[in-house]
Design an enzyme around this catalytic site. Structure first.
Site, PDB file in Angstrom:
ATOM      1  N   ASP A 273      -4.392  -3.820  -6.196  1.00 16.16           N
ATOM      2  CA  ASP A 273      -4.675  -3.871  -4.716  1.00 16.16           C
ATOM      3  C   ASP A 273      -3.992  -4.632  -3.923  1.00 16.16           C
ATOM      4  O   ASP A 273      -3.482  -5.787  -4.370  1.00 16.16           O
ATOM      5  CB  ASP A 273      -6.258  -4.465  -4.735  1.00 16.16           C
ATOM      6  CG  ASP A 273      -6.837  -4.718  -3.253  1.00 16.16           C
ATOM      7  OD1 ASP A 273      -6.927  -3.568  -2.497  1.00 16.16           O
ATOM      8  OD2 ASP A 273      -6.587  -5.854  -2.527  1.00 16.16           O
TER       9      ASP A 273
ATOM     10  N   HIS B  80       0.808  -1.306  -0.073  1.00 18.01           N
ATOM     11  CA  HIS B  80       0.042   0.125  -0.053  1.00 18.01           C
ATOM     12  C   HIS B  80       0.927   1.260  -0.066  1.00 18.01           C
ATOM     13  O   HIS B  80       1.156   1.829   0.970  1.00 18.01           O
ATOM     14  CB  HIS B  80      -0.879   0.072   1.194  1.00 18.01           C
ATOM     15  CG  HIS B  80      -1.871  -1.267   1.316  1.00 18.01           C
ATOM     16  ND1 HIS B  80      -1.431  -2.484   1.534  1.00 18.01           N
ATOM     17  CD2 HIS B  80      -3.118  -1.372   0.998  1.00 18.01           C
ATOM     18  CE1 HIS B  80      -2.512  -3.045   1.779  1.00 18.01           C
ATOM     19  NE2 HIS B  80      -3.515  -2.656   1.185  1.00 18.01           N
TER      20      HIS B  80
ATOM     21  N   ASP C  31       1.067  -1.880   5.015  1.00 21.72           N
ATOM     22  CA  ASP C  31       0.728  -0.281   5.506  1.00 21.72           C
ATOM     23  C   ASP C  31      -0.513   0.058   4.866  1.00 21.72           C
ATOM     24  O   ASP C  31      -0.697   0.953   4.492  1.00 21.72           O
ATOM     25  CB  ASP C  31       1.818   0.341   5.431  1.00 21.72           C
ATOM     26  CG  ASP C  31       1.446   1.645   6.233  1.00 21.72           C
ATOM     27  OD1 ASP C  31       0.900   1.739   6.773  1.00 21.72           O
ATOM     28  OD2 ASP C  31       2.456   2.868   5.881  1.00 21.72           O
TER      29      ASP C  31
ATOM     30  N   SER D 260       7.373   5.438   1.923  1.00 23.38           N
ATOM     31  CA  SER D 260       8.145   4.235   2.461  1.00 23.38           C
ATOM     32  C   SER D 260       8.592   3.936   1.080  1.00 23.38           C
ATOM     33  O   SER D 260       9.788   3.493   1.029  1.00 23.38           O
ATOM     34  CB  SER D 260       7.319   3.180   2.880  1.00 23.38           C
ATOM     35  OG  SER D 260       6.089   3.159   2.093  1.00 23.38           O
TER      36      SER D 260
ATOM     37  N   GLU E 249      -0.116   0.437  -5.649  1.00 28.19           N
ATOM     38  CA  GLU E 249      -1.150   1.656  -5.282  1.00 28.19           C
ATOM     39  C   GLU E 249      -2.046   1.562  -6.084  1.00 28.19           C
ATOM     40  O   GLU E 249      -1.937   1.468  -7.471  1.00 28.19           O
ATOM     41  CB  GLU E 249      -0.209   2.835  -5.385  1.00 28.19           C
ATOM     42  CG  GLU E 249      -1.099   4.138  -4.783  1.00 28.19           C
ATOM     43  CD  GLU E 249      -1.861   3.833  -3.478  1.00 28.19           C
ATOM     44  OE1 GLU E 249      -3.164   3.670  -3.409  1.00 28.19           O
ATOM     45  OE2 GLU E 249      -1.114   3.592  -2.569  1.00 28.19           O
TER      46      GLU E 249
END
Length: 286
Positions: A145, A41, A166, A102, A120
């Site tokens: 996803d 994510h 995350d 990140s 993403e």
């Protein structure tokens, strides 16, 4: 709950998470063999701290801004400097106006043989991330996803690396999805390292997740270890925002626990709100 990265960029939770991320990746650099970072994510990559989203809570003012000004002991300074240097590289004019997420922090620590896969699906965030990593042959942005990508991309061909999970916790079942997604991925890649982030709102939810992860790890063919780290900057109240967050670190570097025992006490004062912050660091148990 909604913990999308843009609203909390540079806040205390980012500081803790990204210091741990950097320490793990520096450990992976100790061996010449290639490694891969999988960010399920990933977010937008770089965040404008003057943007409407960041200014909504101004969490960076009590997070990265304070840490950049903090004084660390001679023992701890070398442990946090690599992280702080990455943040400084995004702010060449010295004023703190940008914060790397990140995937960009991970990218800064890749050697020529290493790779990054960043997932993403939110269109605006993905567009920004693609722009930040454009023409980068070592990084790939995937429109998939994170929960689908998690089991699909492990094990990586490098057979070494880290999976960062995350999620934004927009759905009520996000803790269950985190537990199930980790279980499926770990079954396919039990030797990989995993970094799971979560907000601390419900003790029942967080304790349940920690027990589940510890049980999965200890029941593997080669039983591993999971570290549990939680950091609170203020007491939890019904109307409080994000004041406590946690990490579960699966197959951590053997050096990490001692490094965190040095780092975390020196973050309590700068990150605390209305008093010193608090932390817990322990081995997660089934």
């Amino acid at each position: 709950m909604n913990y999308r990265h843009a609203f909390h960029a540079g806040g205390f939770a980012d500081v803790i998470k990204h210091i741990v991320l950097v320490r793990i990746l520096l450990y992976l650099q100790d061996k010449p063999a290639a490694f891969r970072v999988i960010d399920t994510h990933a977010g937008a990559g770089v965040y404008d701290l003057t943007s409407e989203e960041a200014r909504r809570g101004d969490e960076w003012l009590t997070g990265i801004s304070r840490v950049m000004q903090a004084r660390f002991s001679e023992a701890t300074l070398p442990l946090v400097t690599p992280y702080l240097d990455i943040v400084r590289a995004f702010n060449p004019q010295r004023d703190l106006t940008a914060y790397p997420g990140s995937p960009l922090i991970a990218r800064a620590l890749l050697r020529p043989q290493d790779r990054l896969t960043a997932c993403e699906v939110e269109p605006k965030a993905r567009k920004h991330l693609i722009g930040a990593l454009r023409r980068d042959t070592q990084a790939r942005v995937v429109d998939l996803d994170g929960w689908t990508a998690l089991p699909a991309f492990v094990p990586p061909k490098e057979r070494r690396g880290l999976v960062l999970i995350d999620p934004p916790f927009e759905q009520k079942d996000e803790f269950d999805r985190l537990a199930d997604g980790f279980t499926e991925a770990f079954a396919k890649w039990p030797s990989g390292s995993y970094l799971l982030w979560y907000p601390v709102k419900s003790r029942r939810a967080t304790d349940g997740l920690a027990r589940h992860v510890a049980q999965v790890v200890s029941a593997g063919a080669t039983p591993g270890k999971a570290l549990r780290l939680e950091f609170s900057v203020a007491p939890q109240t019904a109307d409080a925002g994000l004041v406590s967050a946690g990490l579960l670190i699966v197959n951590p570097p053997w050096t990490l626990a001692d490094e965190l025992r040095a780092i975390l006490p020196e973050l309590q004062k700068p990150l605390g709100q209305g008093g010193a912050g608090r932390f817990r660091l322990e081995t997660a148990k089934p």
